[in-house]
Design an enzyme around this catalytic site. Structure first.
Site, PDB file in Angstrom:
ATOM      1  N   SER A 158       0.895  -1.166   0.194  1.00 48.09           N
ATOM      2  CA  SER A 158       0.149   0.192  -0.129  1.00 48.09           C
ATOM      3  C   SER A 158       0.511   1.099   0.072  1.00 48.09           C
ATOM      4  O   SER A 158       0.386   2.625  -0.041  1.00 48.09           O
ATOM      5  CB  SER A 158      -0.755  -0.232   1.395  1.00 48.09           C
ATOM      6  OG  SER A 158      -0.199  -0.231   2.631  1.00 48.09           O
TER       7      SER A 158
ATOM      8  N   ASP B 130      -3.785   7.943   8.698  1.00 41.19           N
ATOM      9  CA  ASP B 130      -4.598   7.033   9.006  1.00 41.19           C
ATOM     10  C   ASP B 130      -4.502   6.066  10.018  1.00 41.19           C
ATOM     11  O   ASP B 130      -5.271   5.254  10.023  1.00 41.19           O
ATOM     12  CB  ASP B 130      -5.369   6.731   7.882  1.00 41.19           C
ATOM     13  CG  ASP B 130      -4.726   5.733   6.734  1.00 41.19           C
ATOM     14  OD1 ASP B 130      -3.071   4.999   7.217  1.00 41.19           O
ATOM     15  OD2 ASP B 130      -5.009   4.986   5.538  1.00 41.19           O
TER      16      ASP B 130
ATOM     17  N   HIS C 252      -0.336   4.570   6.895  1.00 43.21           N
ATOM     18  CA  HIS C 252       0.160   5.281   6.132  1.00 43.21           C
ATOM     19  C   HIS C 252       0.519   6.687   6.146  1.00 43.21           C
ATOM     20  O   HIS C 252      -0.111   7.458   7.346  1.00 43.21           O
ATOM     21  CB  HIS C 252      -1.279   5.497   4.281  1.00 43.21           C
ATOM     22  CG  HIS C 252      -1.506   3.677   4.806  1.00 43.21           C
ATOM     23  ND1 HIS C 252      -2.602   3.580   5.097  1.00 43.21           N
ATOM     24  CD2 HIS C 252      -0.705   2.537   3.983  1.00 43.21           C
ATOM     25  CE1 HIS C 252      -2.482   1.909   4.878  1.00 43.21           C
ATOM     26  NE2 HIS C 252      -1.536   1.963   3.675  1.00 43.21           N
TER      27      HIS C 252
END
Length: 380
Positions: free
Chosen positions: A45, A345, A348
């Site tokens: 991610s 968040d 990240h």
């Protein structure tokens, strides 16, 4: 290890031949400009530009609000490091291989997906081995289609959206993966078992790199893993307080394991240089760039690095992208100024943080060898 056994929730809490140089440096020591025609990226991610969003679930706003707007496919408020790398190389942002809607792969493709690990059996079905197989299929099919004529037998209809077959050996291959292997190990075993698994993790990594080399990849930009102990959702679950933290609030043991992973990865990169003599490998110390950002947050104009922007934990736990009203209080709205935050968040990084990190790595000051990314083809 109990103190970090939930670190594996980091992702689940939010989601489910010969060298062909474009140009070479002169014998007198002049600068070398590679002019990479494409980027092929592999990872998780931290560099996923839409793979997990296209394949499993969509990342809705406020993801993307600071730059792309709706449906950016990125686990961020804006651009990722891979986007900033593309900008630096004057290439377009990478479309995810898994995203078939409006995609153009003329100058590269992104095989990274959120939650991916190097080894099979982690959080995501798209481990690095699967990503390599996807690349193989992509290369074979696009090479076949590139010169395929249209029904009028005169013009190849796909050339504007597909890579030139000759560009695969001239492209930059970027890899940013390994964090989820460590996180999954912390969740399901112990810190010591995770540390002991690093050689096998890197064995799988090596198989992937050799496969890319066999497919014609020659220029590799390899990121090490970041300070996983500095992520909010690592630190918040450490039970050994205050002894479990360093002076900047980062969890010690997860960071120790991350540094050991990086030490062994750097050794592996050195071995690849010996084994794959026609390739150029640049090892990039992303860990140091991220840790420098976190440890100097206040001086750089950021708020507390553990104060994340989107979602909430204290008062009411809710993930970014969701909302809840509890006793008249609304939880889940993003903060008003993402650019002042390092953490988007709790897992990240924000676009502002990514911009700082990218500025530290693209110039080569944290690389081995110390080569700017625009010259990553020059040290074969």
């Amino acid at each position: 290890m109990d103190s970090v056994s939930v670190i594996g929730l980091l992702f689940l809490g939010v989601f489910f031949g010969g060298v062909t140089k474009v140009s070479s440096s002169s014998s007198s020591g002049g600068s070398c400009g590679c002019g990479f025609p494409a980027i092929y990226n592999f990872g998780d991610s931290n560099s996923d530009t839409g793979g997990i969003s296209a394949s499993l679930f969509q990342l809705n706003p406020p993801y993307g609000i600071s730059f792309f707007g709706n449906f950016s496919g990125r686990a961020c408020d804006g651009r990722l490091i891979i986007d900033l790398i593309a900008e630096n190389l004057k290439l377009p942002y990478l479309n995810a291989y898994l995203d078939s809607v409006g995609a153009c792969f003329r100058q590269g493709a992104n095989f990274a997906t959120g939650g991916s690990s190097i080894r099979p059996g982690g959080y995501s079905p798209f481990n690095l081995g699967i990503q390599i197989n996807q690349f193989r299929q992509f290369k074979a099919r696009t090479t076949l289609l590139y010169n395929q004529l249209s029904p009028n037998r005169q013009t190849p209809p796909f050339q504007s959206t597909l890579p030139k077959p000759g560009d695969f050996s001239k492209a930059l291959y970027t890899l940013d993966i390994g964090q989820n292997d460590l996180g999954y190990g912390f969740q399901h075993t112990t810190a010591e078992k995770t540390r002991e698994s690093i050689p096998d993790i890197l064995r799988h990594y090596s198989l992937a790199v050799h496969a890319l080399y066999n497919e014609g990849g020659r220029f590799f930009w390899v990121h090490n893993t970041g300070p996983i102990g500095c992520l909010f959702y690592t630190a918040v679950f450490v039970k050994d307080k205050p002894n479990g933290f360093d002076q900047h609030g980062c969890a010690k043991i997860p960071n120790d394991v991350a540094r050991e992973f990086n030490r062994q990865l750097k050794e592996k990169v050195s071995l690849w240089r010996v084994q794959l003599t026609d390739a150029a490998f640049t090892y990039v110390d992303v860990y140091s760039a991220k840790y420098s950002l976190i440890s100097n947050a206040k001086n750089l104009g950021f708020v507390d690095p553990f104060n994340f922007c989107c979602g909430s934990y204290y008062g009411y736990h809710i993930n970014c992208g969701m909302k809840a009203v509890v006793n008249g209080t609304v939880y889940g709205n993003p903060c008003g100024h993402p650019s002042r935050h390092i953490s988007w968040d709790g897992i990240h990084y924000t676009q502002a943080a990514n911009m700082f990190i990218a500025s530290q790595i693209v110039n080569g000051s944290l690389s081995d060898p110390p080569t700017p990314i625009s010259e990553a083809c020059c040290h074969v």
